[in-house]
Design an enzyme around this catalytic site. Sequence first.
Site, mmCIF file in Angstrom:
data_model
loop_
_atom_site.group_PDB
_atom_site.id
_atom_site.type_symbol
_atom_site.label_atom_id
_atom_site.label_comp_id
_atom_site.label_asym_id
_atom_site.label_seq_id
_atom_site.Cartn_x
_atom_site.Cartn_y
_atom_site.Cartn_z
ATOM 1 N N ASP A 171 51.092 36.327 34.664
ATOM 2 C CA ASP A 171 50.602 37.705 34.673
ATOM 3 C C ASP A 171 49.104 37.717 34.942
ATOM 4 O O ASP A 171 48.329 37.109 34.197
ATOM 5 C CB ASP A 171 50.886 38.373 33.319
ATOM 6 C CG ASP A 171 50.428 39.826 33.297
ATOM 7 O OD1 ASP A 171 51.178 40.681 33.799
ATOM 8 O OD2 ASP A 171 49.314 40.090 32.799
ATOM 9 N N HIS A 211 46.923 49.534 36.324
ATOM 10 C CA HIS A 211 46.387 48.857 35.141
ATOM 11 C C HIS A 211 46.122 49.821 33.975
ATOM 12 O O HIS A 211 46.380 49.494 32.815
ATOM 13 C CB HIS A 211 45.097 48.124 35.523
ATOM 14 C CG HIS A 211 44.763 46.981 34.632
ATOM 15 N ND1 HIS A 211 44.094 45.857 35.068
ATOM 16 C CD2 HIS A 211 44.994 46.766 33.315
ATOM 17 C CE1 HIS A 211 43.935 45.015 34.062
ATOM 18 N NE2 HIS A 211 44.473 45.544 32.990
ATOM 19 N N LYS A 253 47.584 43.577 39.169
ATOM 20 C CA LYS A 253 47.406 44.983 38.772
ATOM 21 C C LYS A 253 46.336 45.682 39.600
ATOM 22 O O LYS A 253 45.336 45.071 39.987
ATOM 23 C CB LYS A 253 47.038 45.066 37.288
ATOM 24 C CG LYS A 253 48.030 44.350 36.365
ATOM 25 C CD LYS A 253 47.632 44.476 34.913
ATOM 26 C CE LYS A 253 48.500 43.587 34.035
ATOM 27 N NZ LYS A 253 48.061 42.190 34.049
ATOM 28 N N TYR A 307 40.633 40.760 36.249
ATOM 29 C CA TYR A 307 40.372 39.494 35.562
ATOM 30 C C TYR A 307 39.425 38.585 36.354
ATOM 31 O O TYR A 307 38.877 37.632 35.803
ATOM 32 C CB TYR A 307 41.669 38.748 35.263
ATOM 33 C CG TYR A 307 42.669 39.510 34.427
ATOM 34 C CD1 TYR A 307 42.325 40.668 33.741
ATOM 35 C CD2 TYR A 307 43.993 39.068 34.334
ATOM 36 C CE1 TYR A 307 43.252 41.371 32.987
ATOM 37 C CE2 TYR A 307 44.934 39.771 33.579
ATOM 38 C CZ TYR A 307 44.557 40.917 32.911
ATOM 39 O OH TYR A 307 45.487 41.607 32.176
#
Length: 310
Positions: free
Chosen positions: A50, A111, A80, A55
């Site tokens: 994931d 998200h 996302k 990120y």
Amino acid sequence: MVALQNSTSTLKLNTGQVIPQVGLGTWRSKENEGYRAVIEALKAGYRHIDGAALYGNEDQVGKGIKDSGVPRNEIFLTTKLWCTQQRNPQEALDQSLQRLGLDYVDLYLIHWPVPLRTENIKDGNLFQFAEKPDGSKDVDLEWNFIKTWELMEKLLESGKTKAIGVSNFSVNNIKDLLAAPTTKVAPAVNQVELHPLLPQEELIQFCKEKGIVVEAYSPLGGENAPILSDSTVQDIAKANGVEAGNVVISWAVQKGIVTLPKSVTPARIVGNLKVLTLSDSDIAKIDGMVKAKGERRTCYQDFSPFPIFQ
């Protein structure tokens, strides 16, 4: 001592796809940690990774997948759509795929249910909680997640994502989305913070009725994994001769939830995949934690005037 074994359980999405119930979360995996974590996870037997554009490590995740030697079609991969790109999810997905170095993802999520404006971003970095000069979130009041979802649905036709879903959506958000005349496809997944001190029972029940799989991020309670040191969890772990993490992840798996523990420590990555069958009594004790200690949410953002989690 209870026998532990790698989780191989899966759930079926409303697309017909199969999703492994335990996956590796990659939030806060910085520098080269994301790459090493993905390699370790796939070597340990994980088949679900994931990630997210926010990120900042999609390149590491993609390289880890490629270098693992595990065939791409055996891996369920999520990324996302970030809030600043909700007006153009097609471009955002293309950019994610470029960073990943891959042709498709298995699941693409909105998200957060809040679009953000980019006019006040000075450094050109879209992957942040864009703010106004006064420090409040720069919410795009002329756009909404229903419009974003209409564009997300078109991505399914491209084959660049096999399924679409949402993250951090409340029951009311999903009700609004499903009621919209433009919505033709129900979300496959809703990924939310979920753990014994935030069990999300109403949301789980609602999503189940709508055929939406619930995924748990921060399943160990967020940063520093505070759930693991809880006395109830510790006692159950000791009685079963296992680690606290095995108990908490097994609790979520037995409830039919996809759980996404994040770690960059090799031993912990290996351990987080191992589950046991908890007794009804142990499940009841964990279920009772929130009543005794109160609800605890570790991931909250103030998106005023948008009401989050209501």
